[in-house]
Design an enzyme around this catalytic site. Sequence first.
Site, short mmCIF file in Angstrom:
data_model
loop_
_atom_site.label_atom_id
_atom_site.label_comp_id
_atom_site.label_asym_id
_atom_site.label_seq_id
_atom_site.Cartn_x
_atom_site.Cartn_y
_atom_site.Cartn_z
N ASP A 90 41.77 44.57 43.27
CA ASP A 90 42.53 43.47 43.87
C ASP A 90 44.00 43.85 43.88
OD1 ASP A 90 40.03 42.29 43.71
OD2 ASP A 90 40.77 40.36 42.96
N LYS A 153 42.55 38.03 50.00
CA LYS A 153 42.50 37.11 48.86
C LYS A 153 43.76 36.25 48.86
CE LYS A 153 42.71 37.31 43.76
NZ LYS A 153 42.64 38.22 42.59
N LYS A 182 38.44 35.98 49.64
CA LYS A 182 38.37 35.56 48.25
C LYS A 182 39.39 34.45 48.00
CE LYS A 182 38.99 37.13 43.45
NZ LYS A 182 39.10 38.29 42.55
#
Length: 216
Positions: A90, A153, A182
Amino acid sequence: MNELARIIDHTLLKPEATMEQVIQLAQEAYEFQFASVCVNPSMVPVAYSVLKGTGVKVCTVIGFPLGATLPEVKACETKKVIEEGSSEIDMVINIGALKSGREYEVKADIQAVVDAAADHALVKVIIETVLLNRQEIETACRLAMEAGADFVKTSTGFAGGGAIVKDIVLMKEIVGTKMKVKASGGIRDKETALAMRRAGADRIGTSSGVAICTEI
């Protein structure tokens, strides 16, 4: 509820997180069969030692939480954490470059991590929606797609805000079936998690996974 558990990244990114807490996090992730645990880079070997062979992935963060790290450093860190057991990355984009209109720099930054991960890890691109307007969210998602990332995300959870339904809807509209989305930041109960799922989130990042999955 098992279906919801399988899309949760069970998260502990506090700077004061201890080895014992990460071990507990990993054990909980195995018990509830979460998608992954998400921990700081230095804790990847600890989480991996617990979860190796279980099917639960180890996720870590790159350029976290500001995104202002040099692309070369992000790439180097990505390679190292993959060696140590991380199979999901991430990364935080260079938010300042995005807001300055320097799209090439933003894409190159993401590309550096995608190339470093190669076929060894998924890359989720944290765009920090709370700091962006609609056009900037659209641009960030487009650049992440062009760079070949797997997910976009919403948030780090460190910028004073988190995931909201309208941003998930927007992000999903932009990426369609080309990428996944996400939702992360401020998701602490089952109702919120399900709302994010209905809005189009493919993965949920939360430090409240156990509470969500045991909520009556």
